[in-house]
Write a protein that holds these residues in place. Sequence first.
Motif, mmCIF file in Angstrom:
data_model
loop_
_atom_site.group_PDB
_atom_site.id
_atom_site.type_symbol
_atom_site.label_atom_id
_atom_site.label_comp_id
_atom_site.label_asym_id
_atom_site.label_seq_id
_atom_site.Cartn_x
_atom_site.Cartn_y
_atom_site.Cartn_z
ATOM 1 N N UNK B 78 41.738 98.054 97.927
ATOM 2 C CA UNK B 78 41.533 96.698 98.448
ATOM 3 C C UNK B 78 40.207 96.078 98.007
ATOM 4 N N UNK B 80 37.278 94.531 96.007
ATOM 5 C CA UNK B 80 37.350 93.850 94.721
ATOM 6 C C UNK B 80 36.544 94.509 93.592
ATOM 7 N N UNK B 81 35.362 95.016 93.911
ATOM 8 C CA UNK B 81 34.541 95.528 92.813
ATOM 9 C C UNK B 81 35.106 96.802 92.192
ATOM 10 N N UNK B 83 38.154 97.529 92.293
ATOM 11 C CA UNK B 83 39.428 97.093 91.722
ATOM 12 C C UNK B 83 39.241 96.608 90.285
ATOM 13 N N UNK B 84 38.146 95.909 90.035
ATOM 14 C CA UNK B 84 37.867 95.430 88.679
ATOM 15 C C UNK B 84 37.734 96.607 87.721
ATOM 16 N N UNK B 87 41.124 98.129 87.015
ATOM 17 C CA UNK B 87 41.910 97.373 86.044
ATOM 18 C C UNK B 87 41.524 97.761 84.620
ATOM 19 N N UNK B 98 48.316 99.077 89.584
ATOM 20 C CA UNK B 98 47.274 98.759 90.568
ATOM 21 C C UNK B 98 47.834 97.857 91.658
ATOM 22 N N UNK B 100 46.579 95.683 94.812
ATOM 23 C CA UNK B 100 45.402 95.202 95.525
ATOM 24 C C UNK B 100 45.698 94.908 96.974
#
Lengths: 297, 204
Positions: B78, B80-81, B83-84, B87, B98, B100
């Motif tokens: 969940x 964001x950082x 998650x980047x 990716x 992935x 989110x």
Amino acid sequence: MDSKQSEKTDDLHVSSFYWYDELKIERDSTLPIPTVFYSRFIENGGKLSILPTWKEAVTKGICKDKDDYYFYLREICLMWSRNKLQKYNSSEEVRLVKLMLVLRETDLMMSRLSEQIINWDSMRESDSDSSVKQKKGLDPIREMASGTGNDGISLLCRDLVSMKGSRGKLVRDISMRCEKLLPNCSNIVGPLVAARLLLEAGSLKRLCRMPASKIQVLGARNALFSHLSSGSPPPKHGLIFEHKRIHAASRRIRGKISRTLASNLIIAFRIDYYRGTIDSAFLERAQLRIEKAGKKS
Amino acid sequence: MIWQDGILCSTGKAIKGDRMIGPLRVWPPERSKLAALYYLGSGPEIIKTDQILYLGAASGTTVSFIADYADVVYAVEIAPEPLAKLLDVCNNRMNILPIPADAATPLVYAPFVSTVDLLYQDIAQKEQVEIVLNNLVFLKSGGYLILMLKTRSVATQEDPEQICSKAVSKLQNAGLDDIKVTWLDRYHRDHAAIVCKKRDLKEL
């Protein structure tokens, strides 16, 4: 837990929308499947269902085979992720918090560096000399930077002085952003303190859900926990100490004022978060209350 | 699992910062709790046909290694950082999906995840065990669950052993068998790896 679990399971099996459902008509459209699906997914408010298998998708004629299925599913997931990241990256609030982190690091770095340089400088000169300098209130860094020295320390001093200028610019940027994002709050405590409170809380959402008494001691973590664990006197104020009404007040009434300030501040934060526009009627009342705090009526 | 002279490795494209032994990627137990579990000798084998649901994928270090072994990995993250970064890992690997979403709300990503052979959870949260129980619907009967319990996240004051035994009893109540606890103290402090098996409904 057990009964809850089975309830949920039943719940999940009742609905039967998979990510590839409703795509039958669109199979021959010019848009690739993920885009079609993604817009559908948004339309449905993100509500779909559970436990699809690739076999079903193939029998429905959505995908050719398993690889095809996972290729599309992966594209959808990537799209979903990128969308989420984009939303996060373009959020003003996140940008403000990141800028505040840069500012905090800059301050820390500058103070550490100048401390060591002053330390070195005082070693070079005789003791009496440096104490005279300190009494006069001269800034040794500025003095060394203005000299003609060409050694590493002098160059570093010049860097530090120019860095002070950059820091000022950074603070102005932050203030501008903060005044836009938190107009009411910036009006009460000033944009920089408002931004610091935001940084300490992590996000505006979390800040808005805090009780006023927490805002009051936000930033006084050590004092608060030493109070809770060893019973030392509780902190009267944290970051909001920067407000002129508090630090100019006599010690006796500081607690009263910071209590009033915090309770007005939390209202301001909530107006900022849920409405986002300046409310001058509220601000007037708040200023009045803060002015009145601690004075006998 | 591929062991090269006592070092756990995986095939697959290298990611920046990987140590290599010839063409193989080294799976370091210091960086990945799952690798630590394999070093301590009690992880279930991951095979080429396995589908895995990974909760708390973070920046994708462990995910990339699992993806080298498995068929498909659903990586739920969940924040964001991380998650980047995840990716970036996904760019090189076609079998990582992935997702989110918050692992505490399985309904959100339920349409995307099919029944999996292995459920892996590495979320340092207070409600770690509850989160994994909510996700049990995805695990096929007879499939394995690996729970990396960070006892310090559950409670800072309590005794890690006690926290672990509480978690184990919760898992037992939820219908999980063959519960094995491995302490990862040699590589990760106060972490327990709990491996268990979902009861096979057909056998009963």
